[in-house]
Design a protein around this motif. Structure first.
Motif, PDB file in Angstrom:
ATOM      1  N   SER A 107      40.668  47.649  42.240  1.00  0.00           N
ATOM      2  CA  SER A 107      40.421  47.567  40.699  1.00  0.00           C
ATOM      3  C   SER A 107      41.793  47.016  39.936  1.00  0.00           C
ATOM      4  CB  SER A 107      39.925  48.730  40.164  1.00  0.00           C
ATOM      5  OG  SER A 107      38.832  49.300  40.573  1.00  0.00           O
ATOM      6  N   ILE A 108      42.846  47.437  40.659  1.00  0.00           N
ATOM      7  CA  ILE A 108      44.343  47.339  39.812  1.00  0.00           C
ATOM      8  C   ILE A 108      44.853  46.122  40.219  1.00  0.00           C
ATOM      9  CG2 ILE A 108      46.630  48.261  39.603  1.00  0.00           C
ATOM     10  CD1 ILE A 108      45.785  51.179  40.247  1.00  0.00           C
ATOM     11  N   PHE A 109      44.608  45.664  41.554  1.00  0.00           N
ATOM     12  CA  PHE A 109      45.399  44.614  42.028  1.00  0.00           C
ATOM     13  C   PHE A 109      45.433  43.041  41.250  1.00  0.00           C
ATOM     14  CE2 PHE A 109      45.615  40.765  44.439  1.00  0.00           C
ATOM     15  CZ  PHE A 109      46.678  40.769  44.920  1.00  0.00           C
ATOM     16  N   PRO A 110      44.382  43.006  40.510  1.00  0.00           N
ATOM     17  CA  PRO A 110      44.252  41.785  39.615  1.00  0.00           C
ATOM     18  C   PRO A 110      45.314  41.861  38.677  1.00  0.00           C
ATOM     19  CG  PRO A 110      42.179  42.084  40.084  1.00  0.00           C
ATOM     20  CD  PRO A 110      42.814  43.076  40.609  1.00  0.00           C
ATOM     21  N   PHE A 111      45.572  42.981  38.192  1.00  0.00           N
ATOM     22  CA  PHE A 111      46.585  43.299  36.776  1.00  0.00           C
ATOM     23  C   PHE A 111      47.996  43.203  37.674  1.00  0.00           C
ATOM     24  CE2 PHE A 111      43.090  45.735  35.584  1.00  0.00           C
ATOM     25  CZ  PHE A 111      42.947  45.564  34.082  1.00  0.00           C
ATOM     26  N   VAL A 134      41.865  34.784  35.382  1.00  0.00           N
ATOM     27  CA  VAL A 134      42.673  35.575  36.480  1.00  0.00           C
ATOM     28  C   VAL A 134      41.733  35.217  37.978  1.00  0.00           C
ATOM     29  CG1 VAL A 134      43.475  37.521  37.665  1.00  0.00           C
ATOM     30  CG2 VAL A 134      44.040  36.985  35.162  1.00  0.00           C
ATOM     31  N   LEU A 188      39.971  50.961  34.668  1.00  0.00           N
ATOM     32  CA  LEU A 188      40.937  49.845  34.100  1.00  0.00           C
ATOM     33  C   LEU A 188      40.448  48.397  33.703  1.00  0.00           C
ATOM     34  CD1 LEU A 188      43.940  50.387  33.097  1.00  0.00           C
ATOM     35  CD2 LEU A 188      44.605  49.282  34.987  1.00  0.00           C
ATOM     36  N   PRO A 189      39.771  47.727  34.791  1.00  0.00           N
ATOM     37  CA  PRO A 189      39.181  46.648  34.381  1.00  0.00           C
ATOM     38  C   PRO A 189      38.279  46.339  33.034  1.00  0.00           C
ATOM     39  CG  PRO A 189      38.727  46.862  36.663  1.00  0.00           C
ATOM     40  CD  PRO A 189      39.236  48.250  36.099  1.00  0.00           C
ATOM     41  N   TRP A 240      48.791  41.424  40.119  1.00  0.00           N
ATOM     42  CA  TRP A 240      49.078  40.040  40.549  1.00  0.00           C
ATOM     43  C   TRP A 240      49.549  39.401  39.381  1.00  0.00           C
ATOM     44  CZ3 TRP A 240      45.932  35.580  39.860  1.00  0.00           C
ATOM     45  CH2 TRP A 240      46.329  34.392  40.504  1.00  0.00           C
ATOM     46  N   MET A 241      48.610  39.680  38.185  1.00  0.00           N
ATOM     47  CA  MET A 241      48.779  38.797  36.829  1.00  0.00           C
ATOM     48  C   MET A 241      50.261  39.111  36.312  1.00  0.00           C
ATOM     49  SD  MET A 241      46.336  40.107  33.955  1.00  0.00           S
ATOM     50  CE  MET A 241      47.170  41.530  32.837  1.00  0.00           C
ATOM     51  N   LEU A 259      42.517  33.420  41.542  1.00  0.00           N
ATOM     52  CA  LEU A 259      42.457  34.183  42.564  1.00  0.00           C
ATOM     53  C   LEU A 259      41.476  33.656  43.684  1.00  0.00           C
ATOM     54  CD1 LEU A 259      42.352  38.059  41.436  1.00  0.00           C
ATOM     55  CD2 LEU A 259      44.211  37.070  42.843  1.00  0.00           C
ATOM     56  N   SER A 284      40.146  51.783  44.114  1.00  0.00           N
ATOM     57  CA  SER A 284      41.315  51.681  42.888  1.00  0.00           C
ATOM     58  C   SER A 284      42.340  50.609  43.159  1.00  0.00           C
ATOM     59  CB  SER A 284      42.188  53.025  43.123  1.00  0.00           C
ATOM     60  OG  SER A 284      41.310  54.179  43.098  1.00  0.00           O
ATOM     61  N   MET A 311      49.807  33.148  32.902  1.00  0.00           N
ATOM     62  CA  MET A 311      49.655  34.651  33.176  1.00  0.00           C
ATOM     63  C   MET A 311      50.482  35.347  32.147  1.00  0.00           C
ATOM     64  SD  MET A 311      47.913  35.060  35.600  1.00  0.00           S
ATOM     65  CE  MET A 311      47.008  34.246  36.851  1.00  0.00           C
ATOM     66  N   ALA A 355      42.077  54.195  37.550  1.00  0.00           N
ATOM     67  CA  ALA A 355      42.402  53.040  38.155  1.00  0.00           C
ATOM     68  C   ALA A 355      41.021  52.440  38.160  1.00  0.00           C
ATOM     69  CB  ALA A 355      42.949  53.301  39.509  1.00  0.00           C
ATOM     70  N   ILE A 356      39.922  52.684  38.288  1.00  0.00           N
ATOM     71  CA  ILE A 356      38.583  52.335  38.618  1.00  0.00           C
ATOM     72  C   ILE A 356      37.965  51.752  36.997  1.00  0.00           C
ATOM     73  CG2 ILE A 356      36.176  52.410  39.422  1.00  0.00           C
ATOM     74  CD1 ILE A 356      37.655  54.428  41.467  1.00  0.00           C
ATOM     75  N   TRP A 400      33.628  43.664  39.503  1.00  0.00           N
ATOM     76  CA  TRP A 400      34.906  44.104  39.351  1.00  0.00           C
ATOM     77  C   TRP A 400      35.047  44.637  37.955  1.00  0.00           C
ATOM     78  CZ3 TRP A 400      39.090  42.900  36.061  1.00  0.00           C
ATOM     79  CH2 TRP A 400      40.150  43.164  36.404  1.00  0.00           C
ATOM     80  N   LEU A 425      53.801  37.164  46.061  1.00  0.00           N
ATOM     81  CA  LEU A 425      53.084  38.391  45.527  1.00  0.00           C
ATOM     82  C   LEU A 425      54.290  39.053  44.570  1.00  0.00           C
ATOM     83  CD1 LEU A 425      50.980  39.804  48.141  1.00  0.00           C
ATOM     84  CD2 LEU A 425      50.192  39.178  46.228  1.00  0.00           C
TER      85      LEU A 425
END
Lengths: 274, 298
Positions: free
Chosen positions: A20-24, B129, B117-118, A26-27, B133, A17, A244, B114-115, B173, A43
C-alpha cells in the motif's frame, strides 16, 4: 499453533501495508531523481528535487492549476456544507410523509452514473454560456455547480441529525430565535464534527475530480490539477522526475487533510452506512 | 379555547413551509443537475446526428448497440473487471479487517493507516504512477526479474491479457483500504460474547468467520459490493491514464467509449446517450440481483 498464527498475521499485514505504501515512497523518491535514474529503477532518493521543481515550473503552469483546484474545491466544500446540511436538517426536523417521499426520490440520484448525464450537462452549460458567460463552459463555476449537491451528503447530514438533541431547538424557540436562527445558532455549532467529516470527504472528491473538468474546462489557464497530471502523464517524452514532483504536489493537500483529521475522515465514511 | 385550534393549524402550516424551504435548494439542484439531464439523455438516446444537428431516429441507436463491436468489447471488459476485481477486493478487505480486529494485535493504527492511505490519492495521480511502475522497463518488472520470478519482462501495458490484470491490480490497490474501513466499523459493532460462545462450543476460526462474521456483516458487504459494482461500471480515470483503452480495445470501458463517442470522434451525442443508458440499465439489474442474493442467504 498460536504462535505461527500470530506470525502469519503480522507477516501478512506487513506485506499488505508495504504494498500500500510503496507507490508513495517510490513517487516521493523519484521526485528527487533524474528521469534516466527513474527508468533505470533507482529506488533511493537523489539530489535533483530542485532541478525537477525548476523544470516543472518552466514546463507547465502548476501554480495556476493548484490555485484553480483550490478555488474549485474550497467553494464546492463550503456550498455543499450549507446546502446539504440545510436539507438534512429540514428532512429530519420538519419530517412529514411528503418529505420522506421526496427524500427517497433524491436518494435515487445516487444510482445515476455520471456518464449518463455528462452529455446533457455539457449541452446545458453550453447554452448557458451565451446567457451567463461566467457560469458557462470553460469556467471554474461550471465545475462547481453540478457537483455541489449530492444525495449522499444530504443522507449523511440527515443520519447525523437523528442524533441531534431536539430539546435544544425548543429551548432556542423559547428564547425567541427564528427557525433559520435555530439552524445557524444552535444546530451548526452543535454539529461541528459532522461538518468536519462531511467537509473532508467533499474536499477530497472535489480535489480529485477528473471527468467533468476534463469535459468542461478547455483552456490551459482554467485547468485543474488532475487535468495537468493527466496531460503530463500522456506526453510522448515523459520526464519522470518532473511528473513525480507534480504528483507529489497534487497529493500533498489531500494527504495533509487526511493526516490532520484522520479521525473525522474515517468517522465520516463509516457514518454513511450506519 | 375555541380560538386555539386555528392558531395551531397556522403554526403547523408555517412549520411545514419552513421545512420545505430548508430542503428547497437541494431539491432544485438535484432535479436540475441529475434528474433533468437524465430525462434529456433519454430523449437524446433516440436521436442521431453530430453536434447539435440532431433528429429523431426511433430505436435505431438501441439496435446499433447489439452490432457495435467496440461497445460489445467495452461491455465484456467491464464485466471481466467486475467478476474478478469486486470479489477479490471484498474478500481481501474482509480478511484484513478480521485480522486487524484482533484486540491483542500491536501496531494496529499503523497497519490501518497504511492500508487506507491509497484512498487519499486522486485516481489520475495513482494511475500515472501505476503506468510507470508497470511499464515494460518499469520497477515491477525489474523487481520480478531480479527476484527470478520471471525470465523475461511481462508486457503489462501492451499485452491484452496483462493490461487487464494491471487495471485490476490498480483498482484493488486503490479501493481495498476503503472497503476495509466499513468492515472494521461493522466488526466493532459485533458483540464479542458471540465469538466467545462459539469458541466454547469448539468452532474453529474459519467456522466462526463464515457462521458469525459474514452473516452479521451482510448489510455492509452488500453496501460495499453495490458501490464497487457501480464504481466499476463507471470506470474511466484509470483506463484513460494507464492504457487509453489499449492495446487495441483490450481494456476499454463503457464510460471511456461514451467519452470517445462524444468528444473524441465525431461528437455523436445521441448514440453516446444510448450507450450511457446501457450503464443505467446494468446498474439497476445488478443492484436488484445483489439485493436478491443477499436476501436469500438468510
Amino acid at each position: 499453533m498460536m504462535k505461527t498464527k500470530r506470525a502469519f498475521t503480522y507477516a501478512f499485514l506487513i506485506i499488505v501495508s508495504f504494498v500500500s505504501i510503496f507507490p508513495f515512497l517510490w513517487m516521493i523518491s523519484s521526485s528527487t531523481n533524474l528521469s534516466v535514474d527513474v527508468t533505470k529503477g533507482k529506488l533511493l532518493p537523489g539530489s535533483h528535487l530542485m532541478d525537477n521543481m525548476h523544470n516543472l515550473l518552466e514546463k507547465v503552469d502548476i501554480v495556476t492549476a493548484l490555485s484553480n483546484s483550490a478555488k474549485v474545491s474550497i467553494s464546492t466544500t463550503l456550498l455543499a456544507m450549507l446546502i446539504a446540511s440545510l436539507a438534512g436538517y429540514g428532512f429530519e426536523i420538519y419530517r412529514s410523509k411528503a418529505k420522506d417521499v421526496v427524500f427517497n426520490i433524491l436518494l435515487m440520484s445516487m444510482m445515476i452514473p455520471f456518464a449518463a448525464i455528462m452529455i446533457p450537462l455539457y449541452r446545458m452549460f453550453g447554452s448557458i454560456s451565451n446567457v451567463i458567460p461566467w457560469i458557462g463552459i470553460d469556467t471554474l463555476s461550471s465545475v462547481v455547480i453540478p457537483t455541489v449537491t449530492t444525495a449522499f451528503l444530504i443522507f449523511f447530514f440527515r443520519q447525523s441529525t437523528k442524533m441531534f438533541p431536539k430539546d435544544l431547538l425548543e429551548a432556542g424557540r423559547m428564547d425567541g430565535l427564528s427557525e433559520l436562527g435555530l439552524f445557524f445558532r444552535v444546530y451548526m455549532p452543535t454539529m461541528k464534527t459532522t461538518y468536519a467529516a462531511a467537509a473532508i470527504i467533499t474536499f477530497m472528491s472535489s480535489w480529485n475530480n477528473y471527468l467533468w473538468p476534463l469535459i468542461v474546462l478547455q483552456t490551459p489557464e482554467n485547468q485543474t490539477i488532475p487535468l495537468l497530471i493527466s496531460n503530463l502523464g500522456s506526453s510522448y517524452a515523459p520526464d519522470y522526475g518532473v511528473i513525480m514532483i507534480a504528483i507529489v504536489l497534487s497529493t500533498l493537500p489531500t494527504a495533509l487533510v487526511f493526516f490532520l483529521m484522520q479521525k473525522h475522515f474515517v468517522a465520516g465514511m463509516v457514518g454513511s452506512v450506519k | 379555547m375555541k380560538t386555539a385550534a386555528p392558531k395551531i393549524t397556522t403554526t403547523r402550516l408555517k412549520a411545514g413551509m419552513t421545512g420545505w424551504l430548508f430542503i428547497s435548494i437541494a431539491v432544485i439542484m438535484i432535479a436540475a443537475f441529475y434528474f433533468y439531464p437524465m430525462i434529456q439523455a433519454l430523449i437524446l438516446s433516440f436521436k442521431t446526428g453530430t453536434g447539435s444537428n440532431l433528429s429523431f431516429n426511433g430505436i435505431d441507436n438501441y439496435k446499433r448497440l447489439f452490432t457495435d463491436k467496440m461497445f460489445i468489447t467495452a461491455v465484456k471488459n467491464t464485466f471481466i473487471y467486475l467478476i474478478f476485481q469486486v470479489p477479490l477486493m471484498v474478500i481481501l478487505a474482509l480478511f484484513i479487517s478480521v485480522l486487524l480486529n484482533d484486540k491483542n494485535l500491536k501496531f494496529k493504527g499503523f497497519f490501518r493507516t497504511a492500508i487506507f492511505l491509497p484512498c487519499i490519492t486522486s485516481l489520475v495521480a495513482y494511475s500515472v504512477v501505476f503506468k510507470y511502475l508497470f511499464s515494460s522497463d518499469g520497477l515491477v518488472n525489474s523487481l520480478l526479474l531480479n527476484l527470478h520470478v520471471i525470465g523475461t519482462p511481462i508486457q503489462w501495458i501492451t499485452d491484452p491479457f496483462w493490461a487487464k490484470v494491471t487495471i485490476i491490480i490498480a483498482i484493488t490497490w486503490r479501493w481495498t483500504g476503503y472497503n476495509m474501513i466499513f468492515y472494521l466499523s461493522g466488526l466493532q459493532n459485533i458483540d464479542n460474547s458471540i465469538y466467545e460462545a462459539a469458541r466454547i462450543d469448539g468452532a474453529s476460526p474459519i467456522r466462526q468467520f463464515f457462521s458469525i462474521t459474514v452473516p452479521l456483516l451482510k448489510p455492509i458487504i452488500l453496501f460495499t459490493s453495490i458501490t464497487s459494482t457501480i464504481g466499476t461500471l463507471q470506470l474511466f480515470d484509470e483506463i484513460m491514464n494507464i492504457t487509453k483503452g489499449g492495446p487495441g480495445n483490450a481494456t476499454s470501458s463503457i464510460s471511456q467509449y461514451i467519452y470517445n463517442l462524444s468528444f473524441k470522434y465525431s461528437s455523436d451525442f445521441g448514440y453516446a446517450a444510448t450507450v450511457s443508458y446501457s450503464i443505467v440499465i446494468m446498474i439497476i439489474i445488478l443492484s436488484i440481483i445483489q439485493f436478491k442474493v443477499a436476501g436469500e442467504k438468510k
